[in-house]
Motif scaffolding. Structure first.
Motif, short mmCIF file in Angstrom:
data_model
loop_
_atom_site.label_atom_id
_atom_site.label_comp_id
_atom_site.label_asym_id
_atom_site.label_seq_id
_atom_site.Cartn_x
_atom_site.Cartn_y
_atom_site.Cartn_z
N PRO A 54 0.83 -1.22 0.00
CA PRO A 54 0.00 0.00 0.00
C PRO A 54 0.86 1.26 0.00
CG PRO A 54 -0.74 -1.56 1.67
CD PRO A 54 0.57 -2.07 1.17
N GLU A 55 0.56 2.17 -0.91
CA GLU A 55 1.35 3.40 -1.01
C GLU A 55 1.18 4.28 0.22
OE1 GLU A 55 0.34 5.39 -4.61
OE2 GLU A 55 0.99 3.76 -5.92
N SER A 56 0.02 4.21 0.86
CA SER A 56 -0.26 5.11 1.99
C SER A 56 0.20 4.54 3.33
CB SER A 56 -1.76 5.41 2.06
OG SER A 56 -2.50 4.21 2.21
N HIS B 274 -4.16 -1.03 2.64
CA HIS B 274 -4.45 -1.83 1.44
C HIS B 274 -5.93 -1.72 1.06
CE1 HIS B 274 -4.44 -5.28 -1.32
NE2 HIS B 274 -5.50 -5.72 -0.66
N GLU C 120 -7.04 1.56 -0.55
CA GLU C 120 -6.59 1.70 -1.94
C GLU C 120 -7.26 0.70 -2.88
OE1 GLU C 120 -2.30 1.55 -1.93
OE2 GLU C 120 -2.14 3.09 -0.37
N ARG D 155 -13.32 6.98 -1.79
CA ARG D 155 -11.95 6.57 -2.12
C ARG D 155 -10.98 7.73 -1.99
NH1 ARG D 155 -14.30 2.65 -5.81
NH2 ARG D 155 -14.72 4.27 -7.35
#
Length: 406
Positions: A50-52, A130, A133, A174
């Motif tokens: 996950p990018e965040s 996760h 996203e 989102r």
């Protein structure tokens, strides 16, 4: 001396031993082909990181103080009831309940393997990052909220597009748009229901046989108070409350008057400042004009602006605690399968509510109505992470075990 004759050839001209060898070879080739095909179809997919996700925030961000306050408040309820809470659930069980609550399904095999590779103390935040996203998050949460806003029915076909509204909500969730902004978009929406999906909140109340009349003020007042304020005053349409509550018939219709100027034409929903709201109250012989007034905390209502814009700002005002409480109660219900205050859309204004509800509502207000933060906070509480397996059914009543739900 006799000599054994050679084996007779088969009908195809090949001896039997060669025939069986060829058949076995063919079967092996077929099975190898099937295995290759299945391996291609079910080849494990890599689960992206996950990018965040930020591991430095897992245990030390500003949520920790709020989580501790909620844990202490609920622990006091356990002590008062003389109950010992269930043990903590394992991380994979918590991951599973998060998946069911936020995307409506359980983790895949590949996702479970990816979770197992994450350090135990980071798993919950990693999995939430996760899920946020994952496109399924927006779709699923949008449907859950849309049921509170507009119900599940198709509505008036020519002026209402439920699916378009749900898709718009999914994009908003989102993107983690502040929830107060989202709600203001619904209440004060203008334009065509196709190009401005938020307008479907209003057009849902238009009757098929009476499209020129515009949205129904009574239906909108009832939907708005339940969905956004957790208050049921729609029973006051016809008479004052007879059960000792504070509500009067005038409270409901003065609120409905905020929607009176909304009308529908070729350009969609627009406000007509010349339109007024009239109603014949119980005991009166004729209709009379009804001024737009809010049923509580009138000091929060802006003095100027269009009626629906003023109502939207009053509804979502940071000091209008009913809005934040209702938001927390609905998110809690989605994550637990049970609301902190039940029914989810009927929270008393003048009575005591669970302390945890106010703690989370204050945190939501202080953090600009960030729904993803609210979800992370609730998921980090001890109550959410308790096991559901217990021999004492009383534990569920005070959140001393995770509730069993459908």
């Amino acid at each position: 001396m006799s000599i054994n004759p050679p084996p007779l050839p088969s009908a195809s001209g090949v001896s039997k031993p060669n025939h069986w060898r060829r058949s076995a070879g063919f079967v092996v080739l077929v099975m190898a082909g099937i295995a290759l095909m299945l391996g291609t179809i079910w080849e494990p997919r890599a689960v992206p990181i996950p990018e965040s996700f930020d591991p430095s925030l897992t245990l030390g961000d500003s949520r920790s103080e709020t989580v501790a306050k909620v844990d202490q408040a609920i622990a006091r309820e356990w002590a008062d009831a003389g109950l010992k809470p269930a043990p903590q659930a394992d991380s994979l069980a918590i991951v599973r309940r998060l998946s069911l609550g936020l995307i409506g399904t359980i983790p895949s095999f590949e996702e479970i393997r990816a979770i197992e590779a994450v350090a135990e103390e980071h798993r919950i935040d990693w999995w939430l990052a996760h899920l946020f996203e994952d496109p399924r998050f927006g779709d699923y949460i949008a449907e859950r909220f849309a049921r509170a806003y507009v119900g599940t029915e198709a509505g008036p076909f020519l002026v209402y597009r439920r699916r378009r509204m749900v898709n718009w909500l999914a994009d908003e969730f989102r993107a983690n748009r502040p929830y107060d902004e989202l709600v203001r978009s619904l209440i004060a929406a203008e334009g065509v229901w196709t190009s401005n999906p938020a307008a479907n909140f209003l057009t849902r109340t238009i009757e098929n046989s009476n499209k020129e009349e515009g949205p129904n003020e009574v239906d909108l007042a009832a939907r708005m108070t339940r969905a956004f304020l957790g208050v049921r005053i729609d029973c006051m349409q016809c008479h004052d409350d007879k059960l000792g509550d504070r509500w009067k018939q005038t409270d409901f219709h003065q609120l409905a008057a905020f929607f009176a100027q909304a009308e529908n034409d070729l350009t969609g929903i627009r406000d007509n400042s010349e339109k007024t709201y009239e109603y014949r109250y119980r005991g009166s012989s004729e209709e009379s004009p009804v001024a737009a007034m809010v049923p509580f905390q009138p000091e929060l209502l802006p003095d100027s602006g269009d009626l629906r814009e003023r109502l939207a700002l009053w509804t979502t005002h940071p000091e209008n605690k009913a809005f934040a409480r209702t938001t927390v109660n609905r998110v809690w219900a989605i994550l637990f399968g049970k609301a902190l205050v039940d029914p989810v859309d009927d929270i008393p204004l003048d009575e005591k509510v669970p302390e945890a509800l106010d703690i989370l509502a204050d945190d939501l207000i202080a953090n600009q109505f960030d729904l993803q933060r609210l979800i992370r906070t609730i998921a980090a509480t001890r109550a959410y992470q308790l096991d559901s397996r217990t021999e004492d059914p009383n534990l569920e009543t005070v959140w001393a075990s995770y509730p069993l739900t459908r």
